[in-house]
Motif scaffolding. Structure first.
Motif, PDB file in Angstrom:
ATOM      1  N   ALA A  40       0.786  -1.226   0.000  1.00 15.42           N
ATOM      2  CA  ALA A  40       0.000   0.000   0.000  1.00 15.42           C
ATOM      3  C   ALA A  40       0.818   1.275   0.000  1.00 15.42           C
ATOM      4  O   ALA A  40       0.328   2.318  -0.417  1.00 15.42           O
ATOM      5  N   SER A  41       2.048   1.240   0.493  1.00 17.95           N
ATOM      6  CA  SER A  41       2.764   2.490   0.755  1.00 17.95           C
ATOM      7  C   SER A  41       4.043   2.657  -0.056  1.00 17.95           C
ATOM      8  O   SER A  41       4.882   3.504   0.266  1.00 17.95           O
ATOM      9  N   ASN A  42       4.215   1.855  -1.091  1.00 14.12           N
ATOM     10  CA  ASN A  42       5.348   1.990  -2.014  1.00 14.12           C
ATOM     11  C   ASN A  42       6.700   1.880  -1.309  1.00 14.12           C
ATOM     12  O   ASN A  42       7.665   2.569  -1.649  1.00 14.12           O
ATOM     13  N   GLU A  43       6.752   0.986  -0.331  1.00 14.31           N
ATOM     14  CA  GLU A  43       7.982   0.748   0.409  1.00 14.31           C
ATOM     15  C   GLU A  43       8.839  -0.284  -0.314  1.00 14.31           C
ATOM     16  O   GLU A  43       8.357  -1.002  -1.189  1.00 14.31           O
ATOM     17  N   ASN A  44      10.101  -0.345   0.045  1.00 16.42           N
ATOM     18  CA  ASN A  44      11.002  -1.329  -0.556  1.00 16.42           C
ATOM     19  C   ASN A  44      10.718  -2.694   0.065  1.00 16.42           C
ATOM     20  O   ASN A  44      10.893  -2.877   1.271  1.00 16.42           O
ATOM     21  N   PRO A  45      10.275  -3.680  -0.726  1.00 19.31           N
ATOM     22  CA  PRO A  45       9.916  -4.978  -0.168  1.00 19.31           C
ATOM     23  C   PRO A  45      11.123  -5.798   0.307  1.00 19.31           C
ATOM     24  O   PRO A  45      10.946  -6.804   0.991  1.00 19.31           O
ATOM     25  N   LEU A  46      12.333  -5.359  -0.039  1.00 22.62           N
ATOM     26  CA  LEU A  46      13.533  -6.100   0.360  1.00 22.62           C
ATOM     27  C   LEU A  46      14.029  -5.695   1.740  1.00 22.62           C
ATOM     28  O   LEU A  46      15.015  -6.237   2.237  1.00 22.62           O
ATOM     29  N   GLY A  47      13.372  -4.746   2.353  1.00 24.18           N
ATOM     30  CA  GLY A  47      13.757  -4.338   3.697  1.00 24.18           C
ATOM     31  C   GLY A  47      14.884  -3.331   3.686  1.00 24.18           C
ATOM     32  O   GLY A  47      14.920  -2.426   2.845  1.00 24.18           O
ATOM     33  N   VAL A  48      15.838  -3.496   4.609  1.00 27.16           N
ATOM     34  CA  VAL A  48      16.933  -2.548   4.792  1.00 27.16           C
ATOM     35  C   VAL A  48      18.258  -3.235   4.480  1.00 27.16           C
ATOM     36  O   VAL A  48      18.457  -4.406   4.816  1.00 27.16           O
ATOM     37  N   SER A  49      19.156  -2.508   3.850  1.00 28.78           N
ATOM     38  CA  SER A  49      20.490  -3.015   3.547  1.00 28.78           C
ATOM     39  C   SER A  49      21.198  -3.485   4.820  1.00 28.78           C
ATOM     40  O   SER A  49      21.129  -2.839   5.868  1.00 28.78           O
ATOM     41  N   LYS A  50      21.911  -4.589   4.732  1.00 27.34           N
ATOM     42  CA  LYS A  50      22.682  -5.091   5.875  1.00 27.34           C
ATOM     43  C   LYS A  50      23.760  -4.091   6.289  1.00 27.34           C
ATOM     44  O   LYS A  50      24.099  -3.984   7.475  1.00 27.34           O
ATOM     45  N   LYS A  51      24.289  -3.353   5.323  1.00 21.61           N
ATOM     46  CA  LYS A  51      25.284  -2.331   5.640  1.00 21.61           C
ATOM     47  C   LYS A  51      24.681  -1.214   6.483  1.00 21.61           C
ATOM     48  O   LYS A  51      25.346  -0.646   7.366  1.00 21.61           O
ATOM     49  N   VAL A  52      23.433  -0.900   6.217  1.00 20.52           N
ATOM     50  CA  VAL A  52      22.740   0.115   7.006  1.00 20.52           C
ATOM     51  C   VAL A  52      22.547  -0.366   8.436  1.00 20.52           C
ATOM     52  O   VAL A  52      22.809   0.355   9.405  1.00 20.52           O
ATOM     53  N   ILE A  53      22.085  -1.604   8.572  1.00 17.11           N
ATOM     54  CA  ILE A  53      21.858  -2.166   9.911  1.00 17.11           C
ATOM     55  C   ILE A  53      23.150  -2.177  10.720  1.00 17.11           C
ATOM     56  O   ILE A  53      23.176  -1.806  11.898  1.00 17.11           O
TER      57      ILE A  53
END
Length: 366
Positions: A40-53
């Motif tokens: 519904a909200s045009n978010e990235n379905p792959l989640g967050v980059s591991k580098k970001v975490i």
């Protein structure tokens, strides 16, 4: 009793707040469904980059400190990435704050904002809250931008023109030729703000190269975000690029420490992880091709998109939206002005297949 509507005034009390997509956990709680999916909200379905975490986790011990008010390190990284001067960049809590900064900075009493409809409703909400208004020009056939009508709507009191490209909620885009023609037409004191939130997903060969156009048109400002292809929607960080004098004025209105430290660190790491963005684009294009094929087989008309969502005509958007909710699939119904449509974000292939399966069930075409 205090009449807060009176104290706020008509422009505020008559505002209709922006309605975000329903959260997954809330749907599961309300309807008792399990393993719901949100498209519904045009978010990235792959989640967050591991580098970001990793970067965010390592920085948590610093959260007792205020963030860099000018986002110095992120500004340097982004200026190198985009090949623009650091003085041409400003950051905000998503594109929404950039929109608000632009309106508060440049729109004076008696002036207004211009855009086309349907488009991002926040342009109008913020303009009205600031004591102005947005003059909406209807799009043409299949939601194409009608630049002739847009030109006719420009007045001496038109201070900002917001052009979402690709447009939300339609996914339609306009070409560089169309944009340049419009920029050559309007007065130089009228500021054009390109909202390019979905630019990473674009594959149209004639899409505007806005950063190059900035050199010729000082009244052009480009907004972009880390919320979509970079997967940082929850961090709330966006930015704008423009003439350094325009950015200087925006910075005078910007609140100090507006972008938090975690968001700045996340954005730097996201910029470095090019592979994550490439994979996000690949998943989106594969999902788009799959959904196009399925809609054609179902006999459903859809609007070709340059973004990570598709507007599809299901005859009764509200009914299909509500029935999909009961099946554990959250899409977007956009109200009476698009009553025949739903907007579906492109998810992982598994999510896309679940959506199509549930849609077929609802439409009795399974």
């Amino acid at each position: 009793m205090i009449d807060y509507k009176k104290l706020a005034g008509e422009k505020i009390s008559s505002l209709i707040p922006y309605q975000p997509g329903k959260p997954i956990k809330e749907l599961e709680r309300e309807l008792g469904v399990k393993e719901a999916i949100k498209l519904a909200s045009n978010e990235n379905p792959l989640g967050v980059s591991k580098k970001v975490i990793q970067a965010v986790t390592e920085a948590l011990h610093e959260m007792n400190r205020y963030p860099l008010g000018d986002a110095f390190y992120l500004r340097q990284e982004l200026s190198r990435f985009l090949d623009v001067s650091p003085h041409q960049i400003i950051f905000g809590t998503g594109s929404n704050e950039i929109i608000e900064l632009a309106i508060r900075t440049f729109v004076k009493d008696g002036e207004h904002v211009l855009s086309y409809a349907p488009s991002f409703s926040v342009y109008g909400i913020i303009a009205q809250a600031a004591g102005s208004f947005c003059k909406w020009v209807q799009t043409g056939d299949r939601f194409r931008v009608d630049f002739d009508k847009l030109k006719e709507a420009v007045e001496n009191s038109t201070r900002l023109v917001f052009l979402a490209n690709p447009n939300n909620p339609t996914g339609v885009y306009f070409s560089e030729e169309e944009l340049v023609d419009f920029l050559n037409y309007i007065p130089k004191e009228t500021i054009v703000i390109l909202d390019e939130a979905y630019i990473e997903y674009v594959d149209a060969p004639d899409f505007p190269e806005s950063l190059k156009l900035l050199k010729k048109y000082p009244n052009l400002i480009t907004m972009r975000t880390f919320s979509k292809a970079y997967g940082l929607a929850g961090f709330r960080i966006g930015y704008a690029i423009g003439h350094q004098d325009a950015i200087d004025m925006l910075n005078r209105v910007r609140q100090p420490f507006n972008v938090n430290m975690v968001a700045q660190i996340a954005a730097i790491a996201a910029l470095e992880d090019r592979e994550f963005v490439r994979n996000s684009i690949k998943v989106n294009r594969e999902g788009k091709a799959y959904l196009y094929k399925q809609f054609k087989e179902l006999g459903l008309d859809y609007i070709e998109t340059q973004a990570n969502f598709i507007l599809v005509n299901v005859k009764d958007g509200k009914d299909v939206f509500e029935r999909l909710l009961k099946e554990g699939v959250i899409v977007r119904f956009l109200g009476p002005n698009l009553k025949e449509y739903i907007r579906v974000s492109i998810g992982t292939m598994q999510e896309n297949e679940i959506f199509i399966s549930k849609l077929k069930k609802i439409l009795n075409k399974g």
